[in-house]
Design a protein around this motif. Structure first.
Motif, mmCIF file in Angstrom:
data_model
loop_
_atom_site.group_PDB
_atom_site.id
_atom_site.type_symbol
_atom_site.label_atom_id
_atom_site.label_comp_id
_atom_site.label_asym_id
_atom_site.label_seq_id
_atom_site.Cartn_x
_atom_site.Cartn_y
_atom_site.Cartn_z
ATOM 1 N N VAL A 183 0.836 -1.204 0.000
ATOM 2 C CA VAL A 183 0.000 0.000 0.000
ATOM 3 C C VAL A 183 0.874 1.259 0.000
ATOM 4 C CG1 VAL A 183 -2.008 -1.119 1.055
ATOM 5 C CG2 VAL A 183 -0.229 -0.144 2.529
ATOM 6 N N GLY A 184 2.117 1.105 -0.458
ATOM 7 C CA GLY A 184 3.002 2.250 -0.636
ATOM 8 C C GLY A 184 3.629 2.802 0.624
ATOM 9 N N LEU A 185 3.805 1.968 1.665
ATOM 10 C CA LEU A 185 4.306 2.463 2.938
ATOM 11 C C LEU A 185 5.570 1.748 3.418
ATOM 12 C CD1 LEU A 185 0.865 2.861 4.745
ATOM 13 C CD2 LEU A 185 2.329 4.705 3.877
ATOM 14 N N GLU A 186 6.233 1.042 2.504
ATOM 15 C CA GLU A 186 7.525 0.421 2.816
ATOM 16 C C GLU A 186 8.428 0.549 1.602
ATOM 17 O OE1 GLU A 186 9.482 -3.924 4.054
ATOM 18 O OE2 GLU A 186 7.321 -3.614 4.227
ATOM 19 N N ASP A 187 9.636 1.055 1.819
ATOM 20 C CA ASP A 187 10.617 1.272 0.759
ATOM 21 C C ASP A 187 9.996 2.025 -0.419
ATOM 22 O OD1 ASP A 187 13.222 1.132 -0.154
ATOM 23 O OD2 ASP A 187 12.892 -0.725 -1.268
ATOM 24 N N ASP A 188 9.228 3.056 -0.109
ATOM 25 C CA ASP A 188 8.617 3.900 -1.130
ATOM 26 C C ASP A 188 9.614 4.973 -1.572
ATOM 27 O OD1 ASP A 188 6.754 5.114 -2.795
ATOM 28 O OD2 ASP A 188 5.954 6.366 -1.189
ATOM 29 N N HIS A 189 9.644 5.268 -2.867
ATOM 30 C CA HIS A 189 10.530 6.297 -3.417
ATOM 31 C C HIS A 189 9.710 7.268 -4.260
ATOM 32 C CE1 HIS A 189 13.294 3.061 -2.396
ATOM 33 N NE2 HIS A 189 14.284 3.919 -2.457
ATOM 34 N N ASP A 190 9.895 8.553 -4.034
ATOM 35 C CA ASP A 190 9.194 9.594 -4.785
ATOM 36 C C ASP A 190 10.178 10.670 -5.232
ATOM 37 O OD1 ASP A 190 6.687 8.408 -4.594
ATOM 38 O OD2 ASP A 190 6.193 9.410 -2.710
ATOM 39 N N MET A 191 9.681 11.573 -6.095
ATOM 40 C CA MET A 191 10.525 12.629 -6.656
ATOM 41 C C MET A 191 10.502 13.877 -5.769
ATOM 42 S SD MET A 191 11.915 11.397 -9.364
ATOM 43 C CE MET A 191 12.669 12.961 -9.827
ATOM 44 N N GLY A 192 11.653 14.208 -5.204
ATOM 45 C CA GLY A 192 11.674 15.372 -4.336
ATOM 46 C C GLY A 192 13.048 15.664 -3.779
ATOM 47 N N ILE A 193 13.055 16.315 -2.625
ATOM 48 C CA ILE A 193 14.287 16.729 -1.962
ATOM 49 C C ILE A 193 14.192 16.354 -0.489
ATOM 50 C CG2 ILE A 193 13.357 19.070 -1.640
ATOM 51 C CD1 ILE A 193 16.268 20.073 -1.825
ATOM 52 N N LYS A 194 15.286 15.832 0.075
ATOM 53 C CA LYS A 194 15.261 15.323 1.449
ATOM 54 C C LYS A 194 16.527 15.742 2.187
ATOM 55 C CE LYS A 194 15.893 10.886 1.938
ATOM 56 N NZ LYS A 194 15.608 9.433 1.922
ATOM 57 N N TYR A 195 16.338 16.220 3.421
ATOM 58 C CA TYR A 195 17.449 16.561 4.308
ATOM 59 C C TYR A 195 17.516 15.507 5.408
ATOM 60 C CZ TYR A 195 20.041 18.807 8.069
ATOM 61 O OH TYR A 195 20.935 19.070 9.072
ATOM 62 N N MET A 196 18.727 15.023 5.708
ATOM 63 C CA MET A 196 18.911 13.972 6.695
ATOM 64 C C MET A 196 20.000 14.351 7.697
ATOM 65 S SD MET A 196 19.010 10.784 3.971
ATOM 66 C CE MET A 196 19.095 9.535 5.251
ATOM 67 N N HIS A 197 19.719 14.114 8.969
ATOM 68 C CA HIS A 197 20.716 14.280 10.035
ATOM 69 C C HIS A 197 20.779 12.971 10.804
ATOM 70 C CE1 HIS A 197 22.950 16.101 13.390
ATOM 71 N NE2 HIS A 197 22.185 15.338 14.156
ATOM 72 N N ASP A 198 21.996 12.467 11.018
ATOM 73 C CA ASP A 198 22.164 11.199 11.728
ATOM 74 C C ASP A 198 23.366 11.317 12.658
ATOM 75 O OD1 ASP A 198 21.968 8.628 12.598
ATOM 76 O OD2 ASP A 198 22.406 7.675 10.671
ATOM 77 N N SER A 199 23.085 11.377 13.969
ATOM 78 C CA SER A 199 24.140 11.483 14.970
ATOM 79 C C SER A 199 24.067 10.279 15.906
ATOM 80 C CB SER A 199 24.004 12.787 15.757
ATOM 81 O OG SER A 199 22.759 12.837 16.417
ATOM 82 N N GLU A 200 24.878 10.272 16.944
ATOM 83 C CA GLU A 200 24.945 9.126 17.849
ATOM 84 C C GLU A 200 23.616 8.871 18.555
ATOM 85 O OE1 GLU A 200 27.564 7.488 21.657
ATOM 86 O OE2 GLU A 200 27.966 9.472 20.814
ATOM 87 N N ASP A 201 22.925 9.928 18.946
ATOM 88 C CA ASP A 201 21.704 9.772 19.733
ATOM 89 C C ASP A 201 20.417 10.020 18.950
ATOM 90 O OD1 ASP A 201 23.108 9.231 22.129
ATOM 91 O OD2 ASP A 201 23.484 11.384 22.377
#
Length: 361
Positions: free
Chosen positions: A115-133
């Motif tokens: 139903v489009g809610l796992e490993d879905d990919h769309d056209m756009g822009i994404k910002y990601m932050h990934d730290s220890e906590d």
């Protein structure tokens, strides 16, 4: 030192991919049972990862059989690393909603994928932050994969991830996701995801909306992995009065089917890795992935899915051996048309024994 710096600044490109074959035996296919199942081609895919300084590229193109949509882009984006913790991606990139990258361990994924809610990919822009906590992501998606670019054309069903199709189109979607990591090795991750976007109707030329909320938890142990998730999903399309707004069309792999507009979804997936030394086999990962789709419309029949299996690792060869069972599930014994929407009150559990063998390079 100058030579080392020059080497570091040279453009880099890594090419990989996979060739996979599939054996399956389905409880609802009488002819197949008499033959003892079927063994054939699954996919050939090419992956490319490139980088130059802090700019990078990630692409995956897949070639299925014509009846499963043929060839199409699974994902493809360009990005920029601001530092070790922050990056931006632009293109056909994964939607930050729910457990990622997968909400499952098996070859079939979980019911959320359909139903489009796992490993879905769309056209756009994404910002990601990934730290220890902490990890957080914010994204804007103009639309799902668009291949036709017409004024009033429907989206192509030749796609990897399920998206709204037919006379409706996904537009202008916003996503936010937050994860808190805790425990001795930060191997407990609890988070929440939200999304809101428009649904443009080709016939009325008006825009409805859709929104979703998810709570999710994952345990990332050395040998154990646990994924638990709950979702609330609602769609409000601006359809003509003659069209049932409680049902939407979704499409992937070359064909559309119906999905209930509003539902809650609950999933639980558990796996256990066992290192072994059996010839070339180095690891066995046993798992059970369960999913329940609780449809809001009282007259609709709910849908279920459960997959029990093992992933066998032997060098570059990965083999999924799965027993996948479904109730009112389009890919597991259903009529494919409306199992995820109206459903069938006379449905029974059906199952598919499946072996997927892939060489990854």
């Amino acid at each position: 030192m100058a030579q080392d710096d020059n080497e570091a600044e040279k453009p880099k490109l890594d090419i990989g991919g996979a060739l996979r074959f599939n054996y399956n035996l389905s409880s609802w296919k009488e002819g197949q049972k008499k033959r003892g199942g079927d063994f054939g081609y699954d996919i050939f895919r090419i992956n490319a990862k490139g980088s130059y300084k802090d700019i990078f590229l990630n692409v995956e193109y897949r070639l299925y059989s014509e009846s499963f949509g043929g060839g199409f882009l699974k994902q493809g984006w360009v990005g920029y690393n601001f530092n070790d913790q922050d990056q931006i991606q632009v293109g056909l990139t994964q939607v930050p909603f729910g457990l990622q990258q997968y909400n499952s361990h098996n070859w079939f994924f979980n019911i959320s994928y359909y139903v489009g809610l796992e490993d879905d990919h769309d056209m756009g822009i994404k910002y990601m932050h990934d730290s220890e906590d902490f990890q957080y992501q914010f994204a804007f998606f103009k639309n799902a994969e668009e291949l036709r670019f017409g004024s009033n054309t429907e989206v192509s069903p030749s796609r990897y991830s399920y998206d709204i199709a037919g006379r409706n189109k996904e537009i202008n979607q916003f996503n936010g996701k937050f994860i808190y990591k805790f425990g001795k090795n930060k191997n407990h991750q609890i988070g929440t995801s939200v999304q809101y976007g428009g649904i443009y109707n080709i016939d009325t030329e008006e825009t409805g909306d859709h929104h979703g909320f998810a709570l999710h938890y994952e345990y990332l142990g050395e040998k154990w992995n646990v994924k638990a998730q709950g979702m609330i999903i609602e769609h409000n399309p601006a359809t003509p009065d003659t069209v049932n707004s409680n049902v939407l069309k979704f499409a992937a792999y070359g064909a559309p089917y119906e999905v209930a507009a509003d539902f809650n979804m609950y999933t639980l997936a558990v796996s256990r890795k066992i290192p072994v030394e059996i010839g070339p086999i180095s690891n066995l990962e046993f798992y059970n992935d369960f999913g329940f789709m609780d449809k809001s419309e009282d007259t609709f029949e709910d849908s279920f899915m459960n997959v029990t299996g093992v992933l066998v690792t032997a060098g570059q060869i990965y083999t999924y051996i799965d027993y996948a069972a479904g109730y009112n599930h389009s890919w597991l014994g259903g009529n494919f048309v409306d199992d995820f929407s109206v459903g069938n009150s006379d449905a029974k559990w059906e199952a598919r024994f499946n072996i997927n063998i892939g060489y990854y390079f």
